[in-house]
Design an enzyme around this catalytic site. Structure first.
Site: not given
Ligand code: 76T
Ligand code: MG
Length: 214
Positions: A199, A169-170, A141, A144
């Site tokens: 989120e 995540d993401n 997380d 990236k």
């Protein structure tokens, strides 16, 4: 002097959550982010997917890359068995300072080690510094563009074993295209996408769960 968003998030925890109650800390952060200010926590919707993966894996050693204010750290640690530990890496010292206080409010200091510095430097030192053999679960997380190089680094350092789980995540927003391409096409991983939302918003996002096949 003006306070920062992480400081305001910490104050919301200290005002609204019960000391020693991790779920109330998670709730207080989600309420703050929905009602007051958006912040880049994994959040409650993706957080439920995170909870189910953690409960299914029942990890003894966890690595989290990107602590921020400690929201997912607290979420994961609250589900770990007694002797299990989570090492969480945070590059930004201001975030690390806030995360330590959020973690302390939740009463989870004994299960969590917040390590300050870049993943690229710390991953090769995990074995010698923390006596880690391999990680059962890695939650990605952080920046990236670091997901792919750090995954390769974890492989090269022998920190993954057959069955180790990577949860990222993401993968849609902001997106990690090179990482997704790698874990979805490499014969060394079995990958699964959990569709969700960014989120506290209606934008699409999701978590990618990848099992290392050894
Ligand atoms: O970018 C993100 N998070 C990573 C991040 C971001 C900033 C600083 C750090 C500094 N921490 C750090 C760095 C390097 C590190 N190496 N090892 C540890 C380590 C730790 C980390 C992010 C963004 C959005 C988002 C923003 C805007 C928007 F419109 C949509 C979505 C949503 C998310 O859920 C996100 O997670
Ligand atoms: Mg994130």
């Amino acid at each position: 002097t003006q306070s920062t968003r992480p400081q305001r998030l910490l104050h919301a925890v200290q005002k609204n959550a019960t000391r020693g109650d991790p779920r109330s800390v998670v709730k207080a952060i989600d309420n703050f982010c929905r009602q007051k200010e958006w912040a880049m926590n994994v959040g409650d919707e993706k957080g439920c997917i995170l909870d189910s993966v953690v409960s299914e894996v029942n990890p003894v050693t966890v690595l989290e890359l990107g602590t921020y204010c400690g929201y997912s750290t607290v979420r994961i640690a609250s589900l770990l068995p007694p002797r299990a530990k989570i090492i969480t890496l945070e590059f930004n010292p201001d975030y690390a300072k806030i995360a330590r206080q959020v973690i302390a409010w939740a009463g989870l200091e004994d299960k969590i080690q917040v390590v300050e510095g870049p993943s690229g430097e710390w991953i090769p030192k995990m074995k010698e510094q923390f006596g880690v053999k391999t990680f059962d679960l890695v939650f990605l997380d952080h920046w990236k563009d670091r997901y792919l190089p750090d995954t390769k680094l974890l492989e090269d350092c022998g920190l993954l074993r057959k069955g180790s789980i990577l949860l990222a995540d993401n993968v849609i927003c902001p997106g990690t295209p090179d990482y997704l391409e790698y874990v979805r096409n490499s014969p060394r991983y079995k990958s699964q996408y959990f569709k969700s939302h960014l989120e506290y918003t209606k934008a699409e996002d999701g978590l990618e769960k990848s099992v290392f096949l050894g």
